[in-house]
Design a protein around this motif. Structure first.
Motif, PDB file in Angstrom:
ATOM      1  N   ASP A 122      -0.971   3.847  -7.534  1.00 17.64           N
ATOM      2  CA  ASP A 122      -0.479   3.740  -8.693  1.00 17.64           C
ATOM      3  C   ASP A 122      -0.022   1.869  -8.893  1.00 17.64           C
ATOM      4  O   ASP A 122       0.938   2.273  -9.984  1.00 17.64           O
ATOM      5  CB  ASP A 122       0.113   4.572  -9.096  1.00 17.64           C
ATOM      6  CG  ASP A 122       1.420   5.273  -8.350  1.00 17.64           C
ATOM      7  OD1 ASP A 122       2.055   4.298  -7.733  1.00 17.64           O
ATOM      8  OD2 ASP A 122       1.610   6.896  -9.218  1.00 17.64           O
ATOM      9  N   GLY A 123       0.756   1.746  -7.339  1.00 21.83           N
ATOM     10  CA  GLY A 123       1.642   0.682  -7.814  1.00 21.83           C
ATOM     11  C   GLY A 123       3.327   0.699  -7.612  1.00 21.83           C
ATOM     12  O   GLY A 123       4.487   0.690  -8.186  1.00 21.83           O
ATOM     13  N   GLU A 124       3.538   2.416  -7.782  1.00 17.62           N
ATOM     14  CA  GLU A 124       4.787   3.016  -8.470  1.00 17.62           C
ATOM     15  C   GLU A 124       5.474   3.948  -6.778  1.00 17.62           C
ATOM     16  O   GLU A 124       6.362   3.600  -6.565  1.00 17.62           O
ATOM     17  CB  GLU A 124       4.931   4.230  -9.018  1.00 17.62           C
ATOM     18  CG  GLU A 124       4.862   3.175 -10.449  1.00 17.62           C
ATOM     19  CD  GLU A 124       4.636   3.519 -11.887  1.00 17.62           C
ATOM     20  OE1 GLU A 124       5.709   5.161 -11.738  1.00 17.62           O
ATOM     21  OE2 GLU A 124       4.835   3.381 -13.133  1.00 17.62           O
ATOM     22  N   ASN A 125       4.487   4.768  -6.106  1.00 19.42           N
ATOM     23  CA  ASN A 125       5.109   5.910  -5.157  1.00 19.42           C
ATOM     24  C   ASN A 125       4.222   4.771  -4.095  1.00 19.42           C
ATOM     25  O   ASN A 125       3.442   5.012  -3.529  1.00 19.42           O
ATOM     26  CB  ASN A 125       4.517   6.955  -5.458  1.00 19.42           C
ATOM     27  CG  ASN A 125       4.436   7.645  -6.863  1.00 19.42           C
ATOM     28  OD1 ASN A 125       5.716   7.422  -7.021  1.00 19.42           O
ATOM     29  ND2 ASN A 125       4.056   7.476  -7.988  1.00 19.42           N
ATOM     30  N   TRP A 126       4.735   4.892  -2.951  1.00 20.63           N
ATOM     31  CA  TRP A 126       4.234   4.158  -2.198  1.00 20.63           C
ATOM     32  C   TRP A 126       4.468   4.849  -0.607  1.00 20.63           C
ATOM     33  O   TRP A 126       5.845   5.987  -0.671  1.00 20.63           O
ATOM     34  CB  TRP A 126       5.637   2.469  -2.033  1.00 20.63           C
ATOM     35  CG  TRP A 126       5.565   1.557  -3.200  1.00 20.63           C
ATOM     36  CD1 TRP A 126       6.159   1.754  -4.093  1.00 20.63           C
ATOM     37  CD2 TRP A 126       4.842   0.955  -3.300  1.00 20.63           C
ATOM     38  NE1 TRP A 126       6.416   0.726  -4.604  1.00 20.63           N
ATOM     39  CE2 TRP A 126       4.892   0.179  -3.764  1.00 20.63           C
ATOM     40  CE3 TRP A 126       3.651   0.173  -2.134  1.00 20.63           C
ATOM     41  CZ2 TRP A 126       4.086  -0.967  -4.591  1.00 20.63           C
ATOM     42  CZ3 TRP A 126       2.730  -0.911  -2.152  1.00 20.63           C
ATOM     43  CH2 TRP A 126       3.014  -1.023  -3.811  1.00 20.63           C
ATOM     44  N   LEU A 127       3.135   4.405   0.215  1.00 14.61           N
ATOM     45  CA  LEU A 127       3.710   5.395   1.242  1.00 14.61           C
ATOM     46  C   LEU A 127       3.840   4.004   2.512  1.00 14.61           C
ATOM     47  O   LEU A 127       2.811   3.056   2.503  1.00 14.61           O
ATOM     48  CB  LEU A 127       2.211   6.587   1.856  1.00 14.61           C
ATOM     49  CG  LEU A 127       2.317   7.062   0.021  1.00 14.61           C
ATOM     50  CD1 LEU A 127       0.017   7.350   0.205  1.00 14.61           C
ATOM     51  CD2 LEU A 127       3.017   8.001   0.405  1.00 14.61           C
ATOM     52  N   ALA A 128       3.911   4.481   3.777  1.00 12.52           N
ATOM     53  CA  ALA A 128       4.265   4.070   4.973  1.00 12.52           C
ATOM     54  C   ALA A 128       2.412   3.597   5.266  1.00 12.52           C
ATOM     55  O   ALA A 128       2.104   4.838   5.541  1.00 12.52           O
ATOM     56  CB  ALA A 128       4.928   4.621   5.631  1.00 12.52           C
ATOM     57  N   TYR A 129       2.233   1.994   5.573  1.00 12.08           N
ATOM     58  CA  TYR A 129       0.883   2.318   6.269  1.00 12.08           C
ATOM     59  C   TYR A 129       0.778   2.305   7.310  1.00 12.08           C
ATOM     60  O   TYR A 129       1.851   0.736   8.058  1.00 12.08           O
ATOM     61  CB  TYR A 129       0.395   0.919   6.290  1.00 12.08           C
ATOM     62  CG  TYR A 129      -1.144   0.691   6.226  1.00 12.08           C
ATOM     63  CD1 TYR A 129      -2.419   1.138   5.762  1.00 12.08           C
ATOM     64  CD2 TYR A 129      -1.718  -0.145   6.933  1.00 12.08           C
ATOM     65  CE1 TYR A 129      -3.389   1.105   6.003  1.00 12.08           C
ATOM     66  CE2 TYR A 129      -2.863  -0.624   7.670  1.00 12.08           C
ATOM     67  CZ  TYR A 129      -3.821   0.238   7.147  1.00 12.08           C
ATOM     68  OH  TYR A 129      -4.649  -0.057   7.879  1.00 12.08           O
ATOM     69  N   ALA A 146      -0.749  -3.571  -1.903  1.00 12.43           N
ATOM     70  CA  ALA A 146       0.254  -3.307  -0.898  1.00 12.43           C
ATOM     71  C   ALA A 146       1.140  -4.283  -0.796  1.00 12.43           C
ATOM     72  O   ALA A 146       0.818  -5.347  -1.544  1.00 12.43           O
ATOM     73  CB  ALA A 146      -1.312  -3.452   0.742  1.00 12.43           C
ATOM     74  N   ARG A 147       2.058  -3.879   0.060  1.00 12.33           N
ATOM     75  CA  ARG A 147       3.464  -4.225  -0.303  1.00 12.33           C
ATOM     76  C   ARG A 147       4.097  -4.634   1.287  1.00 12.33           C
ATOM     77  O   ARG A 147       3.731  -3.356   1.916  1.00 12.33           O
ATOM     78  CB  ARG A 147       4.062  -4.430  -1.308  1.00 12.33           C
ATOM     79  CG  ARG A 147       5.324  -2.983  -0.806  1.00 12.33           C
ATOM     80  CD  ARG A 147       6.157  -3.081  -2.175  1.00 12.33           C
ATOM     81  NE  ARG A 147       6.378  -1.643  -1.774  1.00 12.33           N
ATOM     82  CZ  ARG A 147       7.444  -1.152  -2.132  1.00 12.33           C
ATOM     83  NH1 ARG A 147       7.850  -1.783  -3.684  1.00 12.33           N
ATOM     84  NH2 ARG A 147       8.255   0.041  -2.076  1.00 12.33           N
ATOM     85  N   SER A 148       4.586  -6.055   1.674  1.00 12.22           N
ATOM     86  CA  SER A 148       5.394  -5.194   3.186  1.00 12.22           C
ATOM     87  C   SER A 148       6.901  -5.491   2.532  1.00 12.22           C
ATOM     88  O   SER A 148       7.655  -5.934   2.182  1.00 12.22           O
ATOM     89  CB  SER A 148       6.370  -6.985   4.481  1.00 12.22           C
ATOM     90  OG  SER A 148       3.431  -6.780   4.741  1.00 12.22           O
ATOM     91  N   LYS A 149       7.986  -5.052   4.256  1.00 12.26           N
ATOM     92  CA  LYS A 149       9.219  -4.564   3.325  1.00 12.26           C
ATOM     93  C   LYS A 149      10.119  -5.108   4.678  1.00 12.26           C
ATOM     94  O   LYS A 149       9.487  -4.173   5.950  1.00 12.26           O
ATOM     95  CB  LYS A 149       9.418  -3.300   3.092  1.00 12.26           C
ATOM     96  CG  LYS A 149      10.134  -3.527   2.579  1.00 12.26           C
ATOM     97  CD  LYS A 149      11.426  -1.655   2.531  1.00 12.26           C
ATOM     98  CE  LYS A 149      11.912  -1.112   1.224  1.00 12.26           C
ATOM     99  NZ  LYS A 149      11.561  -0.089   0.808  1.00 12.26           N
ATOM    100  N   ASP A 150      11.019  -5.708   5.469  1.00 14.42           N
ATOM    101  CA  ASP A 150      11.534  -6.384   6.224  1.00 14.42           C
ATOM    102  C   ASP A 150      12.679  -5.269   6.753  1.00 14.42           C
ATOM    103  O   ASP A 150      12.984  -4.260   5.567  1.00 14.42           O
ATOM    104  CB  ASP A 150      11.690  -7.460   6.211  1.00 14.42           C
ATOM    105  CG  ASP A 150      13.079  -7.576   5.678  1.00 14.42           C
ATOM    106  OD1 ASP A 150      13.283  -7.870   5.075  1.00 14.42           O
ATOM    107  OD2 ASP A 150      13.171  -9.467   5.191  1.00 14.42           O
ATOM    108  N   VAL A 151      12.986  -5.629   7.551  1.00 13.04           N
ATOM    109  CA  VAL A 151      13.979  -4.184   7.689  1.00 13.04           C
ATOM    110  C   VAL A 151      15.820  -4.738   6.954  1.00 13.04           C
ATOM    111  O   VAL A 151      16.696  -3.710   7.257  1.00 13.04           O
ATOM    112  CB  VAL A 151      14.949  -5.091   9.710  1.00 13.04           C
ATOM    113  CG1 VAL A 151      13.967  -4.091  10.211  1.00 13.04           C
ATOM    114  CG2 VAL A 151      15.131  -6.284   9.615  1.00 13.04           C
ATOM    115  N   ALA A 152      15.683  -6.255   6.022  1.00  7.30           N
ATOM    116  CA  ALA A 152      16.341  -6.254   6.040  1.00  7.30           C
ATOM    117  C   ALA A 152      16.348  -5.797   3.813  1.00  7.30           C
ATOM    118  O   ALA A 152      17.896  -5.951   3.334  1.00  7.30           O
ATOM    119  CB  ALA A 152      16.635  -7.810   5.944  1.00  7.30           C
ATOM    120  N   GLY A 153      15.483  -5.178   4.119  1.00  2.86           N
ATOM    121  CA  GLY A 153      15.095  -4.039   2.452  1.00  2.86           C
ATOM    122  C   GLY A 153      14.758  -5.338   1.440  1.00  2.86           C
ATOM    123  O   GLY A 153      14.126  -5.302   0.602  1.00  2.86           O
TER     124      GLY A 153
END
Length: 181
Positions: A122-129, A146-153
């Motif tokens: 839904d573009g709002e509730n994110w789950l870890a792949y 899908a999106r990526s998130k680095d350790v700095a946020g």
């Protein structure tokens, strides 16, 4: 007391500044060795309570060091250093892949990314792949984000793909006899 918190900019808190007649100095620099910091780069804390400094208002990406120098009444010096990596660059966006041939079954979706990858329907509730969610399986046509998130946020651009190749409805066949035969 020396507290260093990991936030968008490093925050340094010093308490008991004038305890035992000590003088406390700080420096925020790219120099790793506190003893190599020049005299002009040291700033003094003032007051007798707690002082707080935020560093790096115009910081560019890289590794920085917060140095503390404490000088006692006999001019003895002690140093403490904490490193801080400043990163405000978002990771590359991941890619979404699946077999787009027509199917009456489920579709397995794989997501490739460099950093911590997350997905959403839904573009709002994110789950870890991650290992427990690889690959993502959908039983119906849907849109996946899908999106990526680095350790700095930092968060990448969101990519999306719409799955439209699932057809679980059987065709309807009707035979109408020709009455003239």
């Amino acid at each position: 007391t020396f507290n260093f918190s990991d936030s968008s900019l490093p925050l340094l808190q010093i308490s008991d500044i004038e305890a035992n007649g000590y003088k406390v100095y700080y420096s925020f620099t790219t120099e790793a060795n506190a003893k190599e910091v020049t005299y002009t780069e040291w700033m003094g804390f003032v007051g007798d309570g707690t002082d707080t400094k935020v560093f790096g208002d115009d910081t560019t990406n890289g590794t920085y060091y917060v140095h503390i120098k404490v000088v006692d009444v006999a001019s003895n010096e002690a140093y403490a250093t904490a490193s801080y990596v400043f990163d405000n660059i978002a990771p590359d966006a991941p890619s979404i892949d699946y077999d787009d041939a027509w199917t009456n079954g489920n579709v397995e979706i794989t997501i490739d990314g460099e950093e911590n990858v997350e997905y959403s329907f839904d573009g709002e509730n994110w789950l870890a792949y991650d290992a427990t969610n690889k690959p993502v399986v959908t039983v119906n046509n849907t849109t996946i984000y899908a999106r990526s998130k680095d350790v700095a946020g930092n968060i990448s651009d969101v990519v999306e793909s719409t799955i439209t190749n699932i057809d679980k409805v059987a065709p309807v066949v009707t035979i109408t006899p020709d009455a003239s035969i």
